[in-house]
Design a protein around this motif. Sequence first.
Motif, PDB file in Angstrom:
ATOM      1  N   THR A 275      33.646  38.346  58.803  1.00 61.29           N
ATOM      2  CA  THR A 275      34.951  38.940  59.110  1.00 61.29           C
ATOM      3  C   THR A 275      36.064  38.207  58.374  1.00 61.29           C
ATOM      4  N   ARG A 276      35.982  36.878  58.360  1.00 62.00           N
ATOM      5  CA  ARG A 276      37.004  36.091  57.667  1.00 62.00           C
ATOM      6  C   ARG A 276      36.964  36.344  56.163  1.00 62.00           C
ATOM      7  N   LEU A 277      35.760  36.433  55.603  1.00 60.06           N
ATOM      8  CA  LEU A 277      35.651  36.727  54.178  1.00 60.06           C
ATOM      9  C   LEU A 277      36.200  38.113  53.861  1.00 60.06           C
ATOM     10  N   ARG A 278      35.899  39.081  54.744  1.00 60.01           N
ATOM     11  CA  ARG A 278      36.394  40.443  54.526  1.00 60.01           C
ATOM     12  C   ARG A 278      37.916  40.473  54.561  1.00 60.01           C
ATOM     13  N   GLU A 279      38.494  39.672  55.470  1.00 61.65           N
ATOM     14  CA  GLU A 279      39.956  39.604  55.536  1.00 61.65           C
ATOM     15  C   GLU A 279      40.528  39.038  54.244  1.00 61.65           C
ATOM     16  N   ARG A 280      39.865  38.015  53.702  1.00 63.57           N
ATOM     17  CA  ARG A 280      40.346  37.424  52.448  1.00 63.57           C
ATOM     18  C   ARG A 280      40.219  38.414  51.295  1.00 63.57           C
ATOM     19  N   ILE A 281      39.122  39.173  51.275  1.00 65.22           N
ATOM     20  CA  ILE A 281      38.961  40.192  50.231  1.00 65.22           C
ATOM     21  C   ILE A 281      40.014  41.275  50.403  1.00 65.22           C
ATOM     22  N   GLY A 282      40.282  41.644  51.675  1.00 64.00           N
ATOM     23  CA  GLY A 282      41.304  42.651  51.934  1.00 64.00           C
ATOM     24  C   GLY A 282      42.667  42.216  51.430  1.00 64.00           C
ATOM     25  N   ASP A 283      42.927  40.903  51.475  1.00 67.75           N
ATOM     26  CA  ASP A 283      44.208  40.386  50.982  1.00 67.75           C
ATOM     27  C   ASP A 283      44.350  40.559  49.475  1.00 67.75           C
ATOM     28  N   LEU A 284      43.208  40.802  48.796  1.00 66.04           N
ATOM     29  CA  LEU A 284      43.245  40.948  47.338  1.00 66.04           C
ATOM     30  C   LEU A 284      43.653  42.348  46.898  1.00 66.04           C
ATOM     31  N   GLY A 286      45.633  45.121  45.707  1.00 70.63           N
ATOM     32  CA  GLY A 286      46.923  45.020  45.046  1.00 70.63           C
ATOM     33  C   GLY A 286      47.017  43.776  44.186  1.00 70.63           C
ATOM     34  N   ASP A 287      46.040  42.848  44.386  1.00 68.53           N
ATOM     35  CA  ASP A 287      45.983  41.647  43.549  1.00 68.53           C
ATOM     36  C   ASP A 287      45.439  42.024  42.171  1.00 68.53           C
ATOM     37  N   ARG A 288      45.966  41.387  41.138  1.00 69.04           N
ATOM     38  CA  ARG A 288      45.586  41.725  39.760  1.00 69.04           C
ATOM     39  C   ARG A 288      44.113  41.444  39.485  1.00 69.04           C
ATOM     40  N   ARG A 289      43.525  40.424  40.154  1.00 65.68           N
ATOM     41  CA  ARG A 289      42.122  40.067  39.880  1.00 65.68           C
ATOM     42  C   ARG A 289      41.180  41.224  40.195  1.00 65.68           C
ATOM     43  N   LEU A 290      41.400  41.858  41.345  1.00 67.05           N
ATOM     44  CA  LEU A 290      40.535  42.967  41.742  1.00 67.05           C
ATOM     45  C   LEU A 290      40.736  44.162  40.814  1.00 67.05           C
ATOM     46  N   SER A 291      41.981  44.403  40.408  1.00 62.78           N
ATOM     47  CA  SER A 291      42.268  45.515  39.499  1.00 62.78           C
ATOM     48  C   SER A 291      41.594  45.307  38.144  1.00 62.78           C
ATOM     49  N   VAL A 292      41.627  44.071  37.652  1.00 52.81           N
ATOM     50  CA  VAL A 292      41.001  43.773  36.363  1.00 52.81           C
ATOM     51  C   VAL A 292      39.495  43.997  36.423  1.00 52.81           C
ATOM     52  N   LEU A 293      38.877  43.551  37.505  1.00 52.38           N
ATOM     53  CA  LEU A 293      37.429  43.754  37.659  1.00 52.38           C
ATOM     54  C   LEU A 293      37.100  45.244  37.712  1.00 52.38           C
ATOM     55  N   PRO A 304      28.842  46.283  38.810  1.00 56.71           N
ATOM     56  CA  PRO A 304      29.452  45.924  40.106  1.00 56.71           C
ATOM     57  C   PRO A 304      28.946  44.613  40.688  1.00 56.71           C
ATOM     58  N   TYR A 305      27.654  44.288  40.452  1.00 57.03           N
ATOM     59  CA  TYR A 305      27.112  43.047  41.001  1.00 57.03           C
ATOM     60  C   TYR A 305      27.747  41.828  40.343  1.00 57.03           C
ATOM     61  N   ALA A 306      27.879  41.897  39.012  1.00 53.54           N
ATOM     62  CA  ALA A 306      28.521  40.789  38.297  1.00 53.54           C
ATOM     63  C   ALA A 306      29.981  40.661  38.709  1.00 53.54           C
ATOM     64  N   ALA A 307      30.625  41.815  38.940  1.00 56.54           N
ATOM     65  CA  ALA A 307      32.020  41.789  39.385  1.00 56.54           C
ATOM     66  C   ALA A 307      32.135  41.141  40.756  1.00 56.54           C
ATOM     67  N   ALA A 308      31.193  41.495  41.644  1.00 58.70           N
ATOM     68  CA  ALA A 308      31.193  40.885  42.983  1.00 58.70           C
ATOM     69  C   ALA A 308      30.985  39.382  42.896  1.00 58.70           C
ATOM     70  N   ASP A 309      30.091  38.946  41.984  1.00 59.12           N
ATOM     71  CA  ASP A 309      29.876  37.507  41.783  1.00 59.12           C
ATOM     72  C   ASP A 309      31.174  36.817  41.384  1.00 59.12           C
ATOM     73  N   GLU A 310      31.911  37.439  40.480  1.00 57.75           N
ATOM     74  CA  GLU A 310      33.178  36.853  40.022  1.00 57.75           C
ATOM     75  C   GLU A 310      34.197  36.806  41.160  1.00 57.75           C
ATOM     76  N   LEU A 311      34.221  37.868  41.949  1.00 55.74           N
ATOM     77  CA  LEU A 311      35.160  37.923  43.068  1.00 55.74           C
ATOM     78  C   LEU A 311      34.856  36.835  44.087  1.00 55.74           C
ATOM     79  N   ILE A 312      33.563  36.703  44.428  1.00 63.55           N
ATOM     80  CA  ILE A 312      33.159  35.678  45.401  1.00 63.55           C
ATOM     81  C   ILE A 312      33.460  34.288  44.863  1.00 63.55           C
TER      82      ILE A 312
END
Length: 322
Positions: A275-284, A286-293, A304-312
């Motif tokens: 839940t805490r991790l999901r909240e942190r991802i939710g905060d992203l 509108g963040d440029r990092r998620l848009s770039v991925l 998508p898997y490599a993108a998830a690795d980068e996000l984590i």
Amino acid sequence: MVDVPELVEQARQGRPRAVARLISLVEGASPQLREVMAALAPLAGNAYVVGLTGSPGVGKSTSTSALVTAYRRAGKRVGVLAVDPSSPFSGGALLGDRVRMSEHASDPGVYIRSMATRGHLGGLAWAAPQAIRVLDAAGCDVILVETVGVGQSEVDIASQADTTVVLLAPGMGDGIQAAKAGILEIGDVYAVNKADRDGADATARELNHMLGLGEARAPGDWRPPIVKTVAARAQGTDELVEALEKHRAWSEEHGVLAERRRARAAREVETIAVTRLRERIGDLRGDRRLSVLAERITAGELDPYAAADELIAGLTGEETAG
């Protein structure tokens, strides 16, 4: 701000308002929730948690009320968590009044709380584990958790209860539904309720047959008993309580109870962490990092898997996989 130590002490004294306030802090994910859980941790671990599940209409609330009567007759303090569907408007429990259990409302040895699922699948409210801990720490000897009755998805109760009771009723096609829902795998005790109706014996026979199919139990393993009840008239309730106590004794003797409780704690920790991790991802969002991925995925530069690795990695500071 709430005086948590004082509130916990009042709950230990059996004051319903204090128990209600603590559960409200849990349901509302209060900023003081950490303090509440820290105060309750050394006080919990004594209650016997019984889950009741089954299709809508089998008599879960009536059976729960009959069990409350039986346990109170034995001098035990009882807590009831009745998990209801959520109102799509308020988010509250649709069946919050719990008319069928109103006879216990004035009993100081019984605490009844309706909780809304708030969209959580699996038949339980997301806050149920913490609410169980509140009732445990407040001195309840037995906690009855009645699930929402959503049928095939309500198997979460097996991971929250020390003993799971699956209720069926004649004439409802429950044999087929049982196989579909997988409830034959989660029940420790089965109760064929409304046993005064035609077809009750046939339902019990069919259930017994289905429980025996493909079963590979070693000597000494638990075989779920089938109890016939008429909860509205309290018939068979003593036999149901006896079956529950036998399962409890067997679970303690074979270490199953301790293992279930460890697994329950591990699942709770995992849920909180996710839940805490999901909240942190939710905060992203509108963040440029998620848009770039996302842009790199749509351009075919990244999967998508490599993108998830980068996000984590960005969230945790770990190196990316591969």
